[in-house]
Design a protein around this motif. Structure first.
Motif, mmCIF file in Angstrom:
data_model
loop_
_atom_site.group_PDB
_atom_site.id
_atom_site.type_symbol
_atom_site.label_atom_id
_atom_site.label_comp_id
_atom_site.label_asym_id
_atom_site.label_seq_id
_atom_site.Cartn_x
_atom_site.Cartn_y
_atom_site.Cartn_z
ATOM 1 N N GLU A 114 0.844 -10.641 -8.695
ATOM 2 C CA GLU A 114 0.112 -9.413 -8.985
ATOM 3 C C GLU A 114 -0.006 -8.484 -7.786
ATOM 4 O O GLU A 114 -0.163 -7.282 -7.947
ATOM 5 N N LEU A 115 0.018 -9.042 -6.569
ATOM 6 C CA LEU A 115 -0.268 -8.233 -5.388
ATOM 7 C C LEU A 115 0.561 -8.695 -4.201
ATOM 8 O O LEU A 115 0.650 -9.888 -3.915
ATOM 9 N N ALA A 116 1.161 -7.741 -3.523
ATOM 10 C CA ALA A 116 1.852 -8.001 -2.255
ATOM 11 C C ALA A 116 1.376 -6.956 -1.261
ATOM 12 O O ALA A 116 1.470 -5.755 -1.524
ATOM 13 N N VAL A 117 0.818 -7.412 -0.144
ATOM 14 C CA VAL A 117 0.321 -6.514 0.894
ATOM 15 C C VAL A 117 1.219 -6.648 2.112
ATOM 16 O O VAL A 117 1.379 -7.747 2.661
ATOM 17 N N LEU A 118 1.832 -5.530 2.518
ATOM 18 C CA LEU A 118 2.768 -5.534 3.636
ATOM 19 C C LEU A 118 2.095 -4.924 4.866
ATOM 20 O O LEU A 118 1.593 -3.795 4.800
ATOM 21 N N PRO A 119 2.076 -5.633 5.993
ATOM 22 C CA PRO A 119 1.370 -5.137 7.185
ATOM 23 C C PRO A 119 2.114 -3.991 7.860
ATOM 24 O O PRO A 119 3.332 -3.852 7.721
ATOM 25 N N THR A 120 1.360 -3.165 8.584
ATOM 26 C CA THR A 120 1.920 -2.065 9.370
ATOM 27 C C THR A 120 1.422 -2.184 10.803
ATOM 28 O O THR A 120 0.524 -2.982 11.096
ATOM 29 N N HIS A 121 1.980 -1.388 11.699
ATOM 30 C CA HIS A 121 1.527 -1.413 13.089
ATOM 31 C C HIS A 121 1.717 -0.044 13.725
ATOM 32 O O HIS A 121 2.537 0.765 13.266
ATOM 33 N N LEU A 122 0.954 0.202 14.764
ATOM 34 C CA LEU A 122 1.044 1.476 15.479
ATOM 35 C C LEU A 122 2.209 1.436 16.453
ATOM 36 O O LEU A 122 2.361 0.488 17.220
ATOM 37 N N THR A 123 3.038 2.474 16.421
ATOM 38 C CA THR A 123 4.128 2.641 17.378
ATOM 39 C C THR A 123 3.762 3.800 18.287
ATOM 40 O O THR A 123 3.678 4.954 17.849
ATOM 41 N N VAL A 124 3.521 3.503 19.564
ATOM 42 C CA VAL A 124 3.062 4.517 20.514
ATOM 43 C C VAL A 124 4.253 5.221 21.155
ATOM 44 O O VAL A 124 5.148 4.586 21.699
ATOM 45 N N ARG A 125 4.265 6.565 21.041
ATOM 46 C CA ARG A 125 5.283 7.384 21.692
ATOM 47 C C ARG A 125 4.595 8.443 22.545
ATOM 48 O O ARG A 125 3.458 8.243 22.977
#
Length: 338
Positions: free
Chosen positions: A319-330
């Motif tokens: 029913e649910l899939a949660v995909l993580p994200t991250h900050l990319t510093v430029r």
């Protein structure tokens, strides 16, 4: 005098097979689609005649006999938005591997267009992926009661969904800005009907309270580069020294406006985008942004949808899939102005 080409012969039908075999058309239909419902001798005879006549079942006939069309629809709000490029790529690759055809529909950021498209697709595809749907929750639940539906970035109870967890990286972005000395941050909000926008705003407000930051809410803005000029002007008038844009397109437009106004980034104003689309690292300066596994989201959505299609009505599945994200510093973020 040029010799005229002979017209192509009409395709062989099950009526032709029935005439040669001396059986009813319905018997041929059962032998080809439900072979267990006819005797082995009749089945073998019909199969042999079909092969001799070079019979090829049409896609429509296969759909009628199996109840499947072999097609899956993907509905996106704006096909020109680079964020959806990777969604489309991910769904296409997964569908191709499974032997399905992808139908792509641009709903033009309109709930009305999306609803009309869904109505037209119910009899022409086996299932639908709704990416960042602009429909109401009841409308999506109603659609899911009529055919298999999976959403991307739209959580509704009872409807399978893939969520790209950008609210988590909103916290990372605010911590990053706080560490650089920024105390007031402007948020250039996305469309009113965007479920993701509401989640991102809540996350920003929660993390800002924890970090002791002041938030200026700007907008809403259409998720396009052309919205960046108004967003940049509003950010400068807000008194904030840094900003977070709903998506990279707005962020890129803000960078362009800052340059036109002689505002230095990051010396005068720091900026963070969201999604890490193609081109975010080509900006001047390159955009600090939240990197998301967008293509993976498309693949996971199709995996979930095909599971639902295989199980049929009432089938259970993930029913649910949660995909993580991250900050990319430029280079678009730096120390707060003194």
């Amino acid at each position: 005098m040029a010799q005229q080409e002979k017209p192509a012969p009409d395709p062989v039908t099950i009526r032709d097979i029935a005439a040669v075999a001396g059986v009813a058309v319905s018997t041929v239909s059962r032998a080809l689609s439900r072979p267990e419902r006819v005797s082995p001798a009749t089945r073998e005879k019909i199969a042999r005649i079909a092969a001799e006549l070079k019979y090829v079942p049409s896609a429509q006939a296969r759909a009628l006999s199996s109840g499947r069309t072999g097609a899956v629809a993907l509905l996106v709000p704006d096909v020109t938005n680079p964020f959806y490029f990777d969604i489309i790529r991910g769904t296409q690759h997964q569908l191709k591997a499974a032997g399905y055809t992808q139908l792509l529909v641009d709903t033009e950021e309109s709930a009305e267009v999306e609803a009309e498209a869904l109505g037209a697709l119910r009899r022409t595809c086996d299932g639908v992926v709704l990416a960042a749907s602009r429909l109401s929750d009841p409308a999506i639940v109603e659609a899911a009661s009529q055919l298999p539906v999976v959403t991307i970035n739209r959580g509704i109870h009872g409807v399978p969904t893939v969520i790209i967890d950008t609210p988590d990286s909103m916290g990372q972005a605010l911590e990053h800005l706080a560490s650089l000395g920024h105390r007031q941050v402007a948020y250039a909000a996305g469309p009113v009907g965007s479920w993701s926008n509401a989640r991102r705003l809540r996350a920003i407000e929660d993390h800002a309270e924890r970090l002791g930051l002041r938030i200026s809410r700007l907008g809403p803005f259409a998720p396009k580069t052309t919205s960046g000029a108004a967003a940049a002007d509003a950010a400068l008038h807000s008194g904030a020294s840094a900003g977070i844009a709903f998506n990279d397109l707005i962020g890129i437009g803000m960078l362009q406006r800052f340059a036109a106004r002689g505002v230095r980034v990051p010396e005068d104003f720091s900026l963070v985008g969201c999604d890490d689309i193609f081109g975010a690292d080509f900006c001047n300066p390159p955009l600090t942004t939240m990197t998301a596994p967008v293509e993976q989201a498309g693949r996971v959505a199709i995996t979930m949808l095909l599971s639902r299609i295989a199980q049929g009505p009432g089938g259970a599945g993930r029913e649910l899939a949660v995909l993580p994200t991250h900050l990319t510093v430029r280079q678009s973020t730096g120390q707060a102005p003194a």
